[in-house]
Scaffold this motif. Structure first.
Motif, PDB file in Angstrom:
ATOM      1  N   VAL A 160       0.818  -1.216   0.000  1.00 29.24           N
ATOM      2  CA  VAL A 160       0.000   0.000   0.000  1.00 29.24           C
ATOM      3  C   VAL A 160       0.853   1.268   0.000  1.00 29.24           C
ATOM      4  N   HIS A 161       2.109   1.146   0.416  1.00 32.34           N
ATOM      5  CA  HIS A 161       3.026   2.280   0.415  1.00 32.34           C
ATOM      6  C   HIS A 161       3.948   2.189  -0.805  1.00 32.34           C
ATOM      7  N   HIS A 162       4.221   3.327  -1.408  1.00 31.68           N
ATOM      8  CA  HIS A 162       5.072   3.341  -2.595  1.00 31.68           C
ATOM      9  C   HIS A 162       6.459   2.771  -2.291  1.00 31.68           C
ATOM     10  N   GLY A 163       6.954   1.953  -3.206  1.00 32.45           N
ATOM     11  CA  GLY A 163       8.289   1.377  -3.071  1.00 32.45           C
ATOM     12  C   GLY A 163       9.362   2.368  -3.496  1.00 32.45           C
ATOM     13  N   ASN A 164       9.494   3.442  -2.728  1.00 28.44           N
ATOM     14  CA  ASN A 164      10.435   4.505  -3.086  1.00 28.44           C
ATOM     15  C   ASN A 164      11.873   4.020  -3.131  1.00 28.44           C
ATOM     16  N   GLY A 165      12.214   3.083  -2.243  1.00 30.39           N
ATOM     17  CA  GLY A 165      13.576   2.570  -2.236  1.00 30.39           C
ATOM     18  C   GLY A 165      13.887   1.770  -3.484  1.00 30.39           C
ATOM     19  N   THR A 166      12.989   0.873  -3.847  1.00 32.30           N
ATOM     20  CA  THR A 166      13.184   0.102  -5.075  1.00 32.30           C
ATOM     21  C   THR A 166      13.277   1.029  -6.274  1.00 32.30           C
ATOM     22  N   GLN A 167      12.415   2.038  -6.319  1.00 29.29           N
ATOM     23  CA  GLN A 167      12.464   3.004  -7.413  1.00 29.29           C
ATOM     24  C   GLN A 167      13.819   3.703  -7.460  1.00 29.29           C
ATOM     25  N   ASP A 168      14.312   4.127  -6.313  1.00 28.80           N
ATOM     26  CA  ASP A 168      15.604   4.809  -6.243  1.00 28.80           C
ATOM     27  C   ASP A 168      16.737   3.892  -6.710  1.00 28.80           C
ATOM     28  N   LEU A 169      16.717   2.651  -6.252  1.00 29.93           N
ATOM     29  CA  LEU A 169      17.800   1.718  -6.558  1.00 29.93           C
ATOM     30  C   LEU A 169      17.798   1.265  -8.011  1.00 29.93           C
ATOM     31  N   LEU A 170      16.627   1.296  -8.657  1.00 34.47           N
ATOM     32  CA  LEU A 170      16.518   0.851 -10.053  1.00 34.47           C
ATOM     33  C   LEU A 170      16.279   2.008 -11.028  1.00 34.47           C
ATOM     34  N   TRP A 171      16.377   3.230 -10.563  1.00 31.85           N
ATOM     35  CA  TRP A 171      16.067   4.398 -11.395  1.00 31.85           C
ATOM     36  C   TRP A 171      16.875   4.415 -12.690  1.00 31.85           C
ATOM     37  N   THR A 190       6.097   9.724  -2.254  1.00 28.05           N
ATOM     38  CA  THR A 190       6.573   9.591  -3.630  1.00 28.05           C
ATOM     39  C   THR A 190       5.616   8.691  -4.409  1.00 28.05           C
ATOM     40  N   GLY A 191       5.908   8.500  -5.710  1.00 29.66           N
ATOM     41  CA  GLY A 191       5.135   7.560  -6.504  1.00 29.66           C
ATOM     42  C   GLY A 191       4.123   8.185  -7.432  1.00 29.66           C
ATOM     43  N   SER A 192       4.373   9.415  -7.862  1.00 29.45           N
ATOM     44  CA  SER A 192       3.462  10.031  -8.827  1.00 29.45           C
ATOM     45  C   SER A 192       3.715   9.458 -10.218  1.00 29.45           C
ATOM     46  N   PRO A 193       2.740   9.535 -11.122  1.00 28.44           N
ATOM     47  CA  PRO A 193       2.941   9.009 -12.473  1.00 28.44           C
ATOM     48  C   PRO A 193       4.091   9.677 -13.217  1.00 28.44           C
ATOM     49  N   GLY A 194       4.447  10.893 -12.826  1.00 32.55           N
ATOM     50  CA  GLY A 194       5.539  11.593 -13.491  1.00 32.55           C
ATOM     51  C   GLY A 194       6.916  11.066 -13.153  1.00 32.55           C
ATOM     52  N   GLU A 195       7.017  10.217 -12.152  1.00 31.64           N
ATOM     53  CA  GLU A 195       8.306   9.603 -11.793  1.00 31.64           C
ATOM     54  C   GLU A 195       8.481   8.371 -12.668  1.00 31.64           C
ATOM     55  N   ARG A 196       9.258   8.489 -13.736  1.00 32.11           N
ATOM     56  CA  ARG A 196       9.283   7.461 -14.774  1.00 32.11           C
ATOM     57  C   ARG A 196      10.620   6.737 -14.910  1.00 32.11           C
TER      58      ARG A 196
END
Length: 307
Positions: A160-171, A190-196
């Motif tokens: 239910v919470h955005h995976g901000n860490g995974t996003q950061d590590l795989l950006w 974090t986790g808006s659609p604009g974070e691509r």
């Protein structure tokens, strides 16, 4: 073949202060819910530092190690604590995720479920947060890509919470597509659609509190179509169950049947793209009864689809 199941007593020994939602009781609830399941049960191995260094700098590992207290707790951020056994528990999670990837890619099983704690998907490159120390699933993705030489890996996160860490590590990782559904607004913000992502390979699916089943399916169906076009060779899942209607930390109001639907859809994707290869790792879920019921339903699908 049956589903592989990784856990370890060290993950029970990871202690949090009284009243903290990420308690050892969570893992006991999962184990009780799966007690009658015919899983291939394996001890989670202890990861070495090199595995963690796939995603985190050595200075971060050294800082975490230096913060471990002799007794009691030390704080890494507002809700992330270290106790004497915490680093070993987190390394068991990383070791289990990498071992599950090894086993599934070797054909020992079609899929695996990892029940360890602390969770991992909030840990950023050099920052612990949201109960998480190391980016377990992101590290497993890098292990599959760099150690096994895969060309495309998908990471799906329905916590239910955005995976901000995974996003950061795989950006900056073009070979990994990351898809996260999550309640918004909600921690960590974090986790808006604009974070691509650097290559457009990150897909965020924010959902309104109270939106329930229909919104979840409407968001995931096109995302699954996009994943099918990506054609991953392995699917990794950050399996958080705190979107459940009984969970105290959020309000998406999913039912257990919704986790079944999404797990079936993930297995359909895996069957069509990568021979059914799925490795799923526990993230959140803080109502013990709902957590146990939801994990049992999730794993039952993995078992049935993996035969």
């Amino acid at each position: 073949m049956t589903t592989l199941f990784y856990s370890h007593p060290d993950c029970i020994a990871h202690a949090e202060p009284p009243g903290h939602p990420e308690q050892a009781a969570r893992l006991r609830a999962v184990e009780a819910a799966l007690a009658q399941s015919r899983l291939d049960r394996r001890d989670a191995p202890l990861a070495d530092g090199q595995s963690v260094l796939r995603c985190h700098p050595r200075t971060y590992l050294e800082r975490v190690a230096a913060t471990v207290p002799r007794e009691g707790w030390a704080m890494l951020d507002g809700d992330t604590y270290l106790a004497p056994g915490s680093v070993a528990a987190a390394l068991r999670g990383v070791g289990a995720a990498c071992a599950a990837v090894d086993a599934v890619l070797a054909g020992a099983a079609a899929n695996a479920f990892i029940a360890t704690r602390p969770p991992g998907h909030h840990a950023e490159t050099d920052r612990a947060m949201g109960f998480c120390l190391f980016g377990t699933v992101a590290i497993a993705a890098k292990h599959a890509l760099d150690h096994h030489g895969l060309g495309r890996v998908a990471v799906l996160d329905f916590d239910v919470h955005h995976g901000n860490g995974t996003q950061d590590l795989l950006w900056d990782e073009a070979r990994a597509m990351f898809v996260s559904s999550h309640e918004m607004p909600l921690y960590p913000g974090t986790g808006s659609p604009g974070e691509r992502g650097a290559y457009g390979q990150i897909v965020n699916l924010p959902l309104r509190g109270g939106s329930g089943r229909a919104a979840m399916r409407a968001a995931w169906e096109p995302a699954l179509d996009r994943l099918a076009e990506f054609r991953p060779e392995l699917i990794l899942v950050s399996a958080g169950f705190d979107a459940h209607e009984e969970d105290p930390l959020a309000s998406l109001e999913w039912e257990t049947a919704d986790f079944v639907w999404l797990t079936e859809a993930i297995c359909d994707l895996a069957d069509g793209t990568c021979g059914g290869r799925v490795v799923s790792a526990l993230e959140g879920g803080y109502d013990l009864a709902a957590l146990g019921e939801s994990v049992a339903a999730h794993v039952e699908v993995l078992e049935r689809r993996g035969r």
